[in-house]
Design a protein around this motif. Structure first.
Motif, mmCIF file in Angstrom:
data_model
loop_
_atom_site.group_PDB
_atom_site.id
_atom_site.type_symbol
_atom_site.label_atom_id
_atom_site.label_comp_id
_atom_site.label_asym_id
_atom_site.label_seq_id
_atom_site.Cartn_x
_atom_site.Cartn_y
_atom_site.Cartn_z
ATOM 1 N N HIS A 27 0.880 -1.162 0.000
ATOM 2 C CA HIS A 27 0.000 0.000 0.000
ATOM 3 C C HIS A 27 0.925 1.221 0.000
ATOM 4 N N ALA A 28 0.435 2.402 0.300
ATOM 5 C CA ALA A 28 1.298 3.577 0.181
ATOM 6 C C ALA A 28 1.014 4.593 1.275
ATOM 7 N N LEU A 29 2.078 5.163 1.789
ATOM 8 C CA LEU A 29 2.045 6.332 2.669
ATOM 9 C C LEU A 29 3.244 7.175 2.254
ATOM 10 N N LEU A 30 2.993 8.157 1.403
ATOM 11 C CA LEU A 30 4.087 8.819 0.695
ATOM 12 C C LEU A 30 3.991 10.338 0.738
ATOM 13 N N GLY A 31 5.131 10.982 0.982
ATOM 14 C CA GLY A 31 5.194 12.434 0.899
ATOM 15 C C GLY A 31 5.043 12.943 -0.516
ATOM 16 N N VAL A 32 5.519 12.179 -1.491
ATOM 17 C CA VAL A 32 5.428 12.651 -2.870
ATOM 18 C C VAL A 32 3.993 12.656 -3.365
ATOM 19 N N PHE A 33 3.091 11.943 -2.690
ATOM 20 C CA PHE A 33 1.691 11.979 -3.097
ATOM 21 C C PHE A 33 0.992 13.250 -2.627
ATOM 22 N N ASP A 34 1.695 14.120 -1.914
ATOM 23 C CA ASP A 34 1.183 15.471 -1.646
ATOM 24 C C ASP A 34 1.050 16.227 -2.970
ATOM 25 N N PRO A 35 2.120 16.410 -3.760
ATOM 26 C CA PRO A 35 1.949 17.074 -5.059
ATOM 27 C C PRO A 35 1.331 16.194 -6.129
ATOM 28 N N LEU A 36 1.458 14.867 -5.997
ATOM 29 C CA LEU A 36 0.966 13.968 -7.036
ATOM 30 C C LEU A 36 -0.449 13.468 -6.773
ATOM 31 N N GLY A 37 -1.130 13.990 -5.758
ATOM 32 C CA GLY A 37 -2.389 13.430 -5.298
ATOM 33 C C GLY A 37 -3.379 13.036 -6.368
ATOM 34 N N PRO A 38 -3.871 13.965 -7.188
ATOM 35 C CA PRO A 38 -4.866 13.595 -8.198
ATOM 36 C C PRO A 38 -4.352 12.556 -9.192
ATOM 37 N N LEU A 39 -3.122 12.700 -9.646
ATOM 38 C CA LEU A 39 -2.564 11.756 -10.602
ATOM 39 C C LEU A 39 -2.396 10.380 -9.961
ATOM 40 N N ALA A 40 -1.912 10.347 -8.709
ATOM 41 C CA ALA A 40 -1.737 9.069 -8.025
ATOM 42 C C ALA A 40 -3.074 8.366 -7.838
ATOM 43 N N ALA A 41 -4.108 9.129 -7.471
ATOM 44 C CA ALA A 41 -5.432 8.526 -7.298
ATOM 45 C C ALA A 41 -5.951 7.961 -8.616
ATOM 46 N N GLU A 42 -5.759 8.695 -9.700
ATOM 47 C CA GLU A 42 -6.190 8.214 -11.008
ATOM 48 C C GLU A 42 -5.459 6.926 -11.377
ATOM 49 N N ALA A 43 -4.171 6.875 -11.086
ATOM 50 C CA ALA A 43 -3.395 5.673 -11.405
ATOM 51 C C ALA A 43 -3.908 4.469 -10.622
ATOM 52 N N VAL A 44 -4.210 4.645 -9.349
ATOM 53 C CA VAL A 44 -4.698 3.515 -8.546
ATOM 54 C C VAL A 44 -6.080 3.088 -9.022
ATOM 55 N N ARG A 45 -6.903 4.026 -9.473
ATOM 56 C CA ARG A 45 -8.210 3.629 -10.014
ATOM 57 C C ARG A 45 -8.044 2.776 -11.278
ATOM 58 N N ILE A 46 -7.027 3.078 -12.054
ATOM 59 C CA ILE A 46 -6.728 2.235 -13.214
ATOM 60 C C ILE A 46 -6.306 0.843 -12.750
ATOM 61 N N LEU A 47 -5.497 0.800 -11.709
ATOM 62 C CA LEU A 47 -5.085 -0.490 -11.145
ATOM 63 C C LEU A 47 -6.292 -1.249 -10.601
ATOM 64 N N ASP A 48 -7.241 -0.525 -10.026
ATOM 65 C CA ASP A 48 -8.465 -1.157 -9.510
ATOM 66 C C ASP A 48 -9.224 -1.917 -10.595
ATOM 67 N N THR A 49 -9.085 -1.484 -11.832
ATOM 68 C CA THR A 49 -9.796 -2.140 -12.942
ATOM 69 C C THR A 49 -9.063 -3.383 -13.435
ATOM 70 N N GLY A 50 -7.912 -3.688 -12.844
ATOM 71 C CA GLY A 50 -7.124 -4.827 -13.298
ATOM 72 C C GLY A 50 -6.194 -4.506 -14.434
ATOM 73 N N ASP A 51 -5.749 -3.255 -14.510
ATOM 74 C CA ASP A 51 -4.881 -2.823 -15.610
ATOM 75 C C ASP A 51 -3.546 -2.318 -15.047
ATOM 76 N N PRO A 52 -2.636 -3.219 -14.655
ATOM 77 C CA PRO A 52 -1.356 -2.768 -14.104
ATOM 78 C C PRO A 52 -0.510 -2.014 -15.117
#
Length: 388
Positions: free
Chosen positions: A272-297
């Motif tokens: 899982h993740a607990l990251l300081g870099v996800f402060d500036p990357l928040g929206p992009l990181a969330a979008e990426a994980v939603r893609i992963l949620d669909t089974g698309d690594p």
């Protein structure tokens, strides 16, 4: 229309012309909870730029802007890791300020239904302390976080690193804390690249030996450990460690150099993740994980891999000053109205470093308003004497 070119100073001397992008890479959409991974962004604090303070003064925080940034992260489906080192714990934010931050953010999380975990440390101790005092400081902070209704993150303690004389001292202190914790906690192993005072944590400078002590703490109290956050910037070690965790104990990567591969995982598991870099990357990181949620690594990696160059830049040595670049990007993105930090930490990185951070972030399309970001960057460059 594309913003006008901007002259950026380079680390080797001189300046080069850079043409900012005209549009953000993606719309600023929000979304619901993430499914396949638990993702926490360690959030920065917004200083009050009008406060009459000195670097030694207690932090003056702009609470409205600070809480608004947390709402931004929650709106994208991310959790917030509060009062961690990203919030300048031990680098401008003292325990009194951190306690207020925890109370306010936990209340805000309840109001909006956001996930929150808060740092528990010993930073009310201002000098060398014996082990009983270290344990009491931890207990005070643990009680405050639990009373606020947040999950506790037992942070690595400078005071414990100074007081402990053996691995048994770590086993004893952490064992007592875990026995009295009301809910499972996250154990935090922060490497000395983030805080030199933590060298030799868990009783040994040898990481293999330290790992055994860390695992012994977890094995003795698996029902009290929600997970571990590992910030050693060593992907191989993290993978080996997470494979040895008891069933039900999560690994939250804190590796700002290798997070895409660690979050994706392998046949044996993932982080899982607990990251300081996800402060500036928040929206992009969330979008990426939603893609992963669909089974698309592959889609996940295609979106997140290009961010690693920015992260490695922000976290380059001396790594503990990464917060300066994080706050710069928050200002450029329009999340706050100024580039000021508690303790004056905005001066901790060079102008070429900040210019490169801007360039990398703009190239990723992180700024909702690229023209605003370019104008703000120009204003900073003018203060430093860079000709337009």
């Amino acid at each position: 229309m594309s913003p006008a070119p901007i002259r950026l100073p380079r680390a080797g001397g001189g300046v080069e012309e850079y043409r900012p992008r005209a549009e953000p890479a993606r719309p600023g959409t929000t979304g619901g909870a993430l499914v396949s991974r638990t993702v926490l962004a360690a959030a920065h604090v917004v200083a009050d730029p009008y406060a009459d303070t000195t670097p030694d003064s207690p932090a003056a925080v702009d609470w409205d802007a600070t809480l608004a940034f947390r709402r931004h992260l929650w709106a994208h489906g991310l959790g917030v890791a509060e009062a961690m080192d990203t919030a300048q714990r031990g680098m401008g934010l003292d325990w009194a300020g951190a306690a207020e931050l925890i109370r306010r953010s936990a209340a805000e999380a309840r109001a909006v239904g956001g996930r929150i975990a808060c740092g528990v440390g010993t930073d009310q101790l201002t000098g060398p302390a014996a082990l009983p005092a270290v344990r009491a400081a931890y207990e005070e902070q643990l009680a405050l976080v639990e009373d606020a209704g947040a999950r506790a993150v037992l942070m690595a303690s400078r005071a414990l690193a100074g007081a402990a004389r053996s691995a048994e001292d770590y086993l004893d202190v952490y064992g007592q804390l875990l026995r009295q914790a009301r809910e499972p906690v996250i154990l935090h192993w922060l490497g000395p690249m983030f805080d030199p005072a933590l060298d030799g944590y868990w009783g040994s400078a040898d990481l293999d030996t330290a790992t055994e002590t860390f695992l012994a703490v977890i094995a003795a109290h698996p029902d009290k450990v929600d997970g571990i956050k590992v910030s050693l910037l060593d992907a191989r070690r993290e993978v080996e460690l997470r494979r040895r965790l008891p069933r039900g104990v999560r690994c939250y990567t804190g590796d700002d150099f290798h997070y895409p591969e660690l979050i994706e995982g392998d046949a044996h598991g993932f982080s899982h993740a607990l990251l300081g870099v996800f402060d500036p990357l928040g929206p992009l990181a969330a979008e990426a994980v939603r893609i992963l949620d669909t089974g698309d690594p592959e889609g996940f990696r295609a979106l997140l891999d290009p961010t690693v160059a920015l992260s490695r830049h922000l976290f380059e040595a001396p790594t503990r000053f990464y917060k300066t670049g994080v706050v710069l990007l928050a200002w450029l993105a329009g999340h706050q109205d100024h580039f000021a930090m508690v303790g004056g930490l905005q001066s901790a990185r060079s102008l070429p470093h900040l210019a490169r951070a801007y360039e990398l972030a703009d190239g990723l399309g992180l700024f909702p308003d690229p023209e605003l970001a370019a104008d703000r960057m120009r204003s900073l460059l003018t203060v430093y004497g860079v000709p337009r």
